[in-house]
Design a protein around this motif. Structure first.
Motif, PDB file in Angstrom:
ATOM      1  N   PRO A  57       0.318   4.923   1.058  1.00  0.00           N
ATOM      2  CA  PRO A  57      -0.550   5.976   1.602  1.00  0.00           C
ATOM      3  C   PRO A  57       0.097   7.352   1.410  1.00  0.00           C
ATOM      4  CG  PRO A  57       0.634   4.881   3.375  1.00  0.00           C
ATOM      5  CD  PRO A  57       1.082   4.236   2.081  1.00  0.00           C
ATOM      6  N   ASP A 115      -2.153  12.847   4.992  1.00  0.00           N
ATOM      7  CA  ASP A 115      -3.176  13.897   5.004  1.00  0.00           C
ATOM      8  C   ASP A 115      -2.575  15.295   4.916  1.00  0.00           C
ATOM      9  OD1 ASP A 115      -5.263  12.105   5.125  1.00  0.00           O
ATOM     10  OD2 ASP A 115      -5.447  12.197   7.304  1.00  0.00           O
ATOM     11  N   GLY A 132      -4.422  10.961   0.599  1.00  0.00           N
ATOM     12  CA  GLY A 132      -4.742  11.692   1.813  1.00  0.00           C
ATOM     13  C   GLY A 132      -5.967  12.575   1.631  1.00  0.00           C
ATOM     14  N   ILE A 174      -3.538   5.066  -1.608  1.00  0.00           N
ATOM     15  CA  ILE A 174      -4.511   5.695  -0.706  1.00  0.00           C
ATOM     16  C   ILE A 174      -4.167   7.175  -0.623  1.00  0.00           C
ATOM     17  CG2 ILE A 174      -5.463   5.754   1.619  1.00  0.00           C
ATOM     18  CD1 ILE A 174      -4.711   2.776   1.817  1.00  0.00           C
ATOM     19  N   CYS A 229       0.840  -1.181   0.000  1.00  0.00           N
ATOM     20  CA  CYS A 229       0.000   0.000   0.000  1.00  0.00           C
ATOM     21  C   CYS A 229       0.887   1.247   0.000  1.00  0.00           C
ATOM     22  CB  CYS A 229      -0.861  -0.051   1.257  1.00  0.00           C
ATOM     23  SG  CYS A 229      -1.828   1.386   1.552  1.00  0.00           S
TER      24      CYS A 229
END
Length: 181
Positions: free
Chosen positions: A21, A24, A51, A49, A19
């Motif tokens: 990520p 954020d 943010g 993924i 994964c």
């Protein structure tokens, strides 16, 4: 967000993780930062993924990253997808946010794995303003572009999203707002 730093073993990252990520804290992914890096030949088989605060993904940011797979969900604040931002990836499903205001040319083109795209925009006019054309060109498995959030009078330029063979199925024939490909 800057791509990989000099000296980072991209192949090791691709083989070690499942994964990717994006934190954020990131609000923009610049052009070309991951271009041709997250590839199957490097051992990548990664879910991306994004943010929650990303508002823009630059031109060719993930172009050629055929090691990106699965479902791509866009955050609620995304506004801009640059030309070819995800060209040549292997996502099976794409869920676009209604906050999108500009979608560059060939953003998801040349994706051999894409089956379904969910496109959400505020109004029909938003679609005309947002998509620059051939967004889903050369996506041979693409079965459905779901436009179920749209009003009845969809714009005539819908065929430009994929190129040839895109058809709108009117209300009453099938679930309202779907484009069968």
């Amino acid at each position: 967000l800057k791509g990989f730093k000099e000296g980072v073993d991209v192949q090791e990252i691709c083989q070690k993780y499942y994964c990717l990520p994006i934190p954020d804290q990131v609000t923009k992914i610049n052009s070309n930062v991951f271009k041709d890096k997250l590839t199957k030949s490097n051992g990548a088989n990664l879910l991306l993924i994004l943010g929650s605060n990303i508002s823009e993904i630059g031109e060719s940011a993930f172009e050629g990253c055929d090691g990106l797979v699965g479902t791509l969900n866009f955050p609620s604040d995304i506004r801009i997808l640059g030309n070819k931002a995800f060209y040549g990836t292997n996502f099976e499903t794409v869920n676009m946010s209604p906050s999108l205001r500009e979608v560059g040319s060939e953003v998801f083109a040349n994706n051999p794995s894409l089956v379904t795209a969910f496109v959400a925009c505020q109004t029909d006019e938003d679609l005309l303003k947002s998509f620059k054309g051939k967004t889903f060109r050369e996506c041979p498995k693409l079965q459905l572009i779901d436009l179920s959030t749209f009003e009845q009078n969809l714009p005539s330029k819908l065929s430009e999203l994929k190129g040839d063979n895109v058809m709108f199925v009117p209300d009453g024939v099938c679930k309202s707002g779907f484009i069968a490909v």
